[in-house]
Design an enzyme around this catalytic site. Sequence first.
Site, PDB file in Angstrom:
ATOM      1  CG  ASP A  98       6.306 -10.193   1.358  1.00  0.00           C
ATOM      2  OD1 ASP A  98       5.469 -10.523   0.501  1.00  0.00           O
ATOM      3  OD2 ASP A  98       6.169 -10.419   2.574  1.00  0.00           O
ATOM      4  CD  GLU A 256      -0.556 -14.662   2.205  1.00  0.00           C
ATOM      5  OE1 GLU A 256      -1.026 -14.455   3.336  1.00  0.00           O
ATOM      6  OE2 GLU A 256      -0.567 -13.790   1.313  1.00  0.00           O
ATOM      7  CG  ASP A 330      -1.058 -11.591   7.616  1.00  0.00           C
ATOM      8  OD1 ASP A 330      -0.925 -10.375   7.817  1.00  0.00           O
ATOM      9  OD2 ASP A 330      -0.790 -12.133   6.521  1.00  0.00           O
TER      10      ASP A 330
HETATM   11  C1  NOJ Z   1      -1.264 -11.089   2.918  1.00  0.00           C
HETATM   12  C2  NOJ Z   1      -0.302 -10.379   3.804  1.00  0.00           C
HETATM   13  O1  NOJ Z   1       0.411 -11.323   4.556  1.00  0.00           O
HETATM   14  C3  NOJ Z   1      -1.096  -9.419   4.646  1.00  0.00           C
HETATM   15  O2  NOJ Z   1      -0.348  -8.846   5.675  1.00  0.00           O
HETATM   16  C4  NOJ Z   1      -1.671  -8.376   3.730  1.00  0.00           C
HETATM   17  O3  NOJ Z   1      -2.537  -7.537   4.455  1.00  0.00           O
HETATM   18  C5  NOJ Z   1      -2.447  -8.992   2.575  1.00  0.00           C
HETATM   19  N1  NOJ Z   1      -1.820 -10.152   2.002  1.00  0.00           N
HETATM   20  C6  NOJ Z   1      -2.602  -7.991   1.473  1.00  0.00           C
HETATM   21  O4  NOJ Z   1      -1.368  -7.716   0.880  1.00  0.00           O
END
Ligand code: NOJ
Length: 560
Positions: A98, A256, A330
Site C-alpha cells: 500500500d 484508489e 473501508d
Molecule cells: C483510503 C483508505 O482505504 C482508508 O482506509 C483510509 O482511511 C483513507 N484512504 C486515508 O488514508
Amino acid sequence: MQKKWWKEAVVYQIYPRSFKDSNGDGIGDIKGITSKLDYLQELGIDVVWLSPVYKSPNDDNGYDISDYRDIMDEFGTMADWEEMLAEMHKRGIKLMMDLVVNHSSDEHAWFVEARKSKDNPYRDYYIWRPGNDGKEPNNWESAFSGSTWEYDEATDEYFLHIFSKKQPDLNWENPKLREEVYDMMKFWLDKGIDGFRMDVINFISKVDGLPSAPNPEGKKYVSGHEYFMNGPRIHEFLHEMNQEVLSNYDIITVGEMPGVTPEQGILYTDEDRNELNMVFQFEHMDLDSGPGGKWNLKPLELADLKKSLSKWQTELEGKGWNSLYLNNHDQPRVVSRFGDDKQYRVESAKMLGTLLHMMQGTPYIYQGEEIGMTNVKFSSIEEYKDIETLNMYKDKVQENGEDPEKVMLSIYTKGRDNARTPVQWDATAHAGFTTGTPWIQVNPNYTEINAQQAVSDENSVFHYYKKLIQLRKQHDIIVYGSYEIILEDHNEIYAYTRTLGDEKLLVITNFSGETPTFTLPEGLSFTQQELLISNYDVNHDEKINKFALKPWEARVYKLA
Ligand code: NOJ
C-alpha cells in the site's frame, strides 16, 4: 487487446491488523500472515495487496505513516517482512504494498521538522495557510468530520488534512517531496515487491488557491472534493511517477480514486499514456447512499447496480482496464450489503462472487469474503474502533443531537469496522485469530462461519471461490471477452454475456430470494452449452431457453 499478467491475476487483500495474530497480543501481524500462506495458495490467488504495515501511531490503523521505510512494531520486524515476501514468492504469490502518499502521519520526521518554523527546509513538504480572520483558511470538511484544517500554534498557521488531523496532506507541488516519494518507492521495489495499491492517489493535486466550496445551506463545513479530486496536475504527477519509477519494473499498480468517472478512468489506465494499470472506482459503492452521503441509508436498486457496472465495463473496453471489487477494509461485507446474510448466506455470497469474477477486469477478494463473512452489530459505540465511525458518531449524536439509534443503524449498515473484525479461522476462542484479547471483538457467528469449516466443506463459499479463480486461468474469455448486458430491465435477474472471437459466455445471477424466470433473449442462439459453474446442482443438459432460477442462484454457461 494486449495480454498482461496483471489482467489475468486475482488479488487478495489482507488487512494485517485483523488477519492473524502470531504472538498473542491481540493484533494481527506479519508472522501471522506467513503462517496462512498455504491457505492462500490453496485458494489460488496470484497477488496479495497488503494494507499498510509501516511504522504508524495508528490514528487510522496504519494509513497514517510515520516512517515509510520501516515496519510497525506491533506487526513485527523488517526481517519478518522479508521472510513473508520470500515465502510468498516461493508459492508463486506476488506482493502489492500500500502506498499512502496523499498524506503522512503528523509524527513523520518530515512533519515534525515542518512544524518547527516557517523557514524549516521541510515546511513546504506540507500545505500551510494563514488563518482567515481567525478562522480556518477555507470551509472544506474532513473525510473524518470537522474541518480539513488544524491550527498550529507555534507558527500561527493552519495545515491541511483531508483525513484526520494526524494525517497532514503532503505538498505534491514541491518537486523535492515528489523525489522523496519516488526514492521510497524504489526502496520497496528493489526489495522485490511486485506492485503498489495507491491510497486516494487522485487527491494529490489540489486546485491553486484552495478556494472555499459553495455553501448555499450555510453549513459549517462542506465537501471540497471538486478542488482536490482529479486535480489540475494529477496526470502530470502520475506520468512522472511512471517514468521515474513504475516503468522500470514489471509490476501491478492500482490507484484508489474516489469520485473518478469512466472518462477519467480511461485517462489513468490507457496503456499508451503510461500512468497506472487500473483504478478503484466507487460508483457502485455509493448506490445505497442518499443525498446526505454515506451514512444516509438507501436500499440498493438492482437497476442502478446494472447501469453502473455495465457503464464501467463497456466504456473501458479496449481503452483502459477495470479493477473489480465488492468490498474492502473501508466497506461493509458484501453478503450483508447486497446479498442475504441469513437464510441464503452461502448461496448469495457465491452469486455475488460469480457476478464479479465473470466481468472484465482484475478481481479483488477482501479477506474473509471467501468464506462469506458478514457484518457485525456491536451493542454499544464503545466497542467500535474506527476513527471515521467514532468521529461521525460524536459529531452527529453528541454535537448535533441526532437520534443515537438511527446513527447506530447506519454504523451497522455502513461502518468500516464491519470489515475489520478478525478473520474467523476456526471455532475455538476468538475464532483462532489470537490466543490473547483481540483488539476488536470477533463476530460472534465465528462458531458457524470460519475457514476451517469452509475448507472441509466442499460446498462452501471457499471452494466456490477457488473454482471461480481456476476458471479464470482456464478460459481466456473470462479475462479478455467483451461484456454485454442482457435482460436489462429485469428487476431480479442480472445477466450478461462475454464475447471473444466466436466464443460466448452467459452469466446469469438472481439478486433475490424469489424464483424469477430466466428467458433467453432472441438472437442468442447456440448449438452447444457447457455449464462452467453454478451455486446449485443443475442438470447439465437442461434447456436454458426458459427456466426458473432458485433463490440467489448463479450459473455460468459457455456457449458455442
Ligand atoms: C483510503 C483508505 O482505504 C482508508 O482506509 C483510509 O482511511 C483513507 N484512504 C486515508 O488514508
